[in-house]
Design a protein around this motif. Structure first.
Motif, PDB file in Angstrom:
ATOM      1  N   GLN A   8     -18.928 -14.669  33.669  1.00 43.41           N
ATOM      2  CA  GLN A   8     -18.931 -14.418  32.418  1.00 43.41           C
ATOM      3  C   GLN A   8     -17.854 -14.540  32.153  1.00 43.41           C
ATOM      4  OE1 GLN A   8     -21.758 -14.535  30.608  1.00 43.41           O
ATOM      5  NE2 GLN A   8     -20.376 -14.245  28.344  1.00 43.41           N
ATOM      6  N   ALA A  10     -15.626 -13.771  28.508  1.00 46.73           N
ATOM      7  CA  ALA A  10     -15.446 -13.525  26.716  1.00 46.73           C
ATOM      8  C   ALA A  10     -15.273 -14.869  25.833  1.00 46.73           C
ATOM      9  CB  ALA A  10     -14.168 -12.154  26.590  1.00 46.73           C
ATOM     10  N   ASN A  99     -23.162 -18.148  25.369  1.00 49.83           N
ATOM     11  CA  ASN A  99     -24.241 -17.454  25.033  1.00 49.83           C
ATOM     12  C   ASN A  99     -23.714 -16.735  24.107  1.00 49.83           C
ATOM     13  OD1 ASN A  99     -22.640 -16.080  26.200  1.00 49.83           O
ATOM     14  ND2 ASN A  99     -22.469 -17.146  28.900  1.00 49.83           N
ATOM     15  N   ASP A 100     -23.793 -15.633  23.832  1.00 46.14           N
ATOM     16  CA  ASP A 100     -23.756 -14.695  22.855  1.00 46.14           C
ATOM     17  C   ASP A 100     -22.727 -13.835  23.381  1.00 46.14           C
ATOM     18  OD1 ASP A 100     -24.804 -13.025  24.716  1.00 46.14           O
ATOM     19  OD2 ASP A 100     -26.240 -12.094  22.998  1.00 46.14           O
ATOM     20  N   ARG A 101     -21.953 -14.213  24.427  1.00 47.83           N
ATOM     21  CA  ARG A 101     -20.854 -12.808  24.581  1.00 47.83           C
ATOM     22  C   ARG A 101     -19.583 -13.685  25.335  1.00 47.83           C
ATOM     23  NH1 ARG A 101     -21.031  -8.389  27.041  1.00 47.83           N
ATOM     24  NH2 ARG A 101     -19.426  -8.724  28.798  1.00 47.83           N
ATOM     25  N   TYR A 152     -11.272 -11.004  24.144  1.00 48.75           N
ATOM     26  CA  TYR A 152     -11.385  -9.603  24.537  1.00 48.75           C
ATOM     27  C   TYR A 152     -12.442  -8.487  23.771  1.00 48.75           C
ATOM     28  CZ  TYR A 152     -11.498 -12.883  28.372  1.00 48.75           C
ATOM     29  OH  TYR A 152     -11.445 -14.171  29.855  1.00 48.75           O
ATOM     30  N   GLN A 155     -15.341  -8.517  22.030  1.00 47.91           N
ATOM     31  CA  GLN A 155     -15.935  -8.450  22.926  1.00 47.91           C
ATOM     32  C   GLN A 155     -16.140  -7.218  23.384  1.00 47.91           C
ATOM     33  OE1 GLN A 155     -19.151 -10.965  24.243  1.00 47.91           O
ATOM     34  NE2 GLN A 155     -19.273  -8.811  24.966  1.00 47.91           N
ATOM     35  N   ASP A 159     -19.299  -4.660  22.626  1.00 53.84           N
ATOM     36  CA  ASP A 159     -19.818  -3.730  23.623  1.00 53.84           C
ATOM     37  C   ASP A 159     -20.195  -2.229  23.859  1.00 53.84           C
ATOM     38  OD1 ASP A 159     -20.606  -6.056  25.850  1.00 53.84           O
ATOM     39  OD2 ASP A 159     -18.631  -5.929  26.727  1.00 53.84           O
ATOM     40  N   PRO A 167     -17.374  -5.196  29.808  1.00 52.07           N
ATOM     41  CA  PRO A 167     -17.600  -6.789  30.323  1.00 52.07           C
ATOM     42  C   PRO A 167     -17.092  -6.739  31.634  1.00 52.07           C
ATOM     43  CG  PRO A 167     -16.142  -7.345  28.616  1.00 52.07           C
ATOM     44  CD  PRO A 167     -16.499  -5.507  28.767  1.00 52.07           C
TER      45      PRO A 167
END
Length: 200
Positions: A8, A10, A99-101, A152, A155, A159, A167
């Motif tokens: 994954q 960011a 994706n949403d991340r 980042y 994100q 989170d 993350p």
């Protein structure tokens, strides 16, 4: 050798695509790499130092990209020579999914190795493959944080608000044998790459 994994990121899908096609970024992120240069249309030459157990050698190789579908996916064909230490060749399919991340980078590698490296034993080779793939992803994440700090930071805030914590830094990678894509490529990764590894 078969190797699959995902990571994954960011950053956006387009930012990841641009980075994975940037020779300067790949040179920074591939462990032991000292050269990634364009050598033709959708082709790169690569040079790197590799050590597996008692075998250490300077490898040179060639990467060719095909089935290119920006910014979603491509296929990497690679081959490398390390003199008496051995050789590696194969291909890797790299996919970027938004994706949403940010986006997810996934890869599927099929490759083979020969020479002294192939005689090192599966457990040792698998350990090096996993280590190099994880090293590539760590370096790639670090480089993307330098280039896109806002992504980042955003994100991390998201989170925190969602109570999900920071993350993940762990790469999901499985290596059943051989060397990571990232050793020869990740015109790309791994990449690996990887694995890394792969590696390239």
């Amino acid at each position: 050798m078969d190797m699959q994994g995902s990571r994954q990121l960011a950053i956006t899908q387009q930012q990841a695509w641009d980075a994975l096609n940037d020779p300067a970024v790949l040179k920074t992120c591939i462990p032991g790499c000292d050269k990634v240069e364009a050598s033709g249309e959708n082709q790169f030459s690569i040079g790197m130092a590799l050590k597996i157990g008692p075998v250490a050698a300077k490898f040179t190789g060639k990467i060719t990209l095909s089935d290119i579908a920006p910014p979603n996916s491509y296929t990497i064909s690679f081959e490398g020579q390390g003199g008496p230490a051995g050789f590696g060749k194969g291909n890797a399919k790299v996919q970027l999914t938004p994706n949403d991340r940010g986006c997810e980078l996934s890869y599927n590698v099929q490759a083979s190795v020969g020479g002294k490296i192939a005689q090192m034993g599966q457990r040792l080779i698998d350990g090096v493959a996993k280590s190099m793939a994880e090293d590539f992803f760590k370096r790639f994440d670090d480089e993307m944080q330098k280039q896109h700090p806002g992504a980042y930071a955003a994100q991390a805030v998201a989170d925190s608000l969602a109570g999900g914590g920071a993350p993940t830094e762990a790469a999901s990678a499985e290596a059943s044998s051989g060397m990571p894509t990232w050793v020869w490529a990740l015109g790309a990764a791994v990449v690996v790459i990887a694995a890394i590894a792969l590696f390239r």
